[in-house]
Scaffold this active site. Sequence first.
Site, PDB file in Angstrom:
ATOM      1  CB  SER A  26      -0.896   0.017   1.245  1.00 37.29           C
ATOM      2  OG  SER A  26      -1.598   1.246   1.351  1.00 37.29           O
ATOM      3  CE1 TYR A  64      -4.418  -2.265   5.116  1.00 34.88           C
ATOM      4  CE2 TYR A  64      -3.566  -0.095   4.543  1.00 34.88           C
ATOM      5  CZ  TYR A  64      -4.063  -1.331   4.166  1.00 34.88           C
ATOM      6  OH  TYR A  64      -4.186  -1.626   2.826  1.00 34.88           O
TER       7      TYR A  64
END
Length: 294
Positions: A187, A200
């Site tokens: 990501s 995250y």
Amino acid sequence: MSDSTKDPRDAHRDEPMPPQRQDQPGKTDQTEPEPDHGESSYVGHGRLNGRKALITGGDSGIGRAVAIAFAREGADVALVHLPEEQDDADSTVDLIRQEDRTGLSIPGDLRDEEFATDAVRRARDELEGLDIVVLNAAYQHDIDSFDALRTEDMRRVFDTNLLGTLFTARAAYPDLEPGAAIIVTASIQAYQPSPGLIDYAMTKAAQVAFVKALAEEAGERGIRVNAVAPGPIWTPLIPATGWDADKLASFGKDTPLGRPAQPAELAGAYVHLASDESSYTSGAVLAVTGGKPL
């Protein structure tokens, strides 16, 4: 501009996403607008003929887009997904089978080491081989401030994104042969972490380290290990993250292209990294971020 050229700023929906909220893990038919996974647009060219792929988190979002693309490129595909995502998984398997490829649904939770190990075995047995492993399953949640980070939520993020990834990769690795590919969904959060996604983002940074470390070892066996780093992508995970109407309305607007991506726009990156076209690419992180730098 020629008639066949699309302006990337408005190639897909560019108006704000409407207010909505779902429970985790999120469902496709409850996501408004429904994400575009390439159902009517992806055209295959035989780049993965005869390959056997396992995709974790393959029921919806990025995973479904990759599954469609892989099948249309000639691969058989097994999907790992949570049991509560069975409806989405069934729809994805149907799309795979429409391409005359084998499609397999494997429900379970990758935080369970025994299940993750068995899922790999089952995929290899039923597909009669395994040479592409896409580690895509992930969990995220929004927090208002760091002191509001709950241990149970943090553990779910770490266990899903890290342990689930490691369990699956470790189970697949010994039997992979030269030419195999491991692809991790990292990501932009690994490089531009948001405070509301701090746990995250930490896991995504760790996944980048995993890719770079494993690529060194795996290269000696002729196995390539890479990652795709998506930016803001419209998937069922987004309305299930816990963001308010303002956050959803601005989702993806801060990219140079001015909008979030649809899952279909990532599929080509995974096909490239899985195919022989990228035979000299390993340890790389391919950004699909709408122009945001890593």
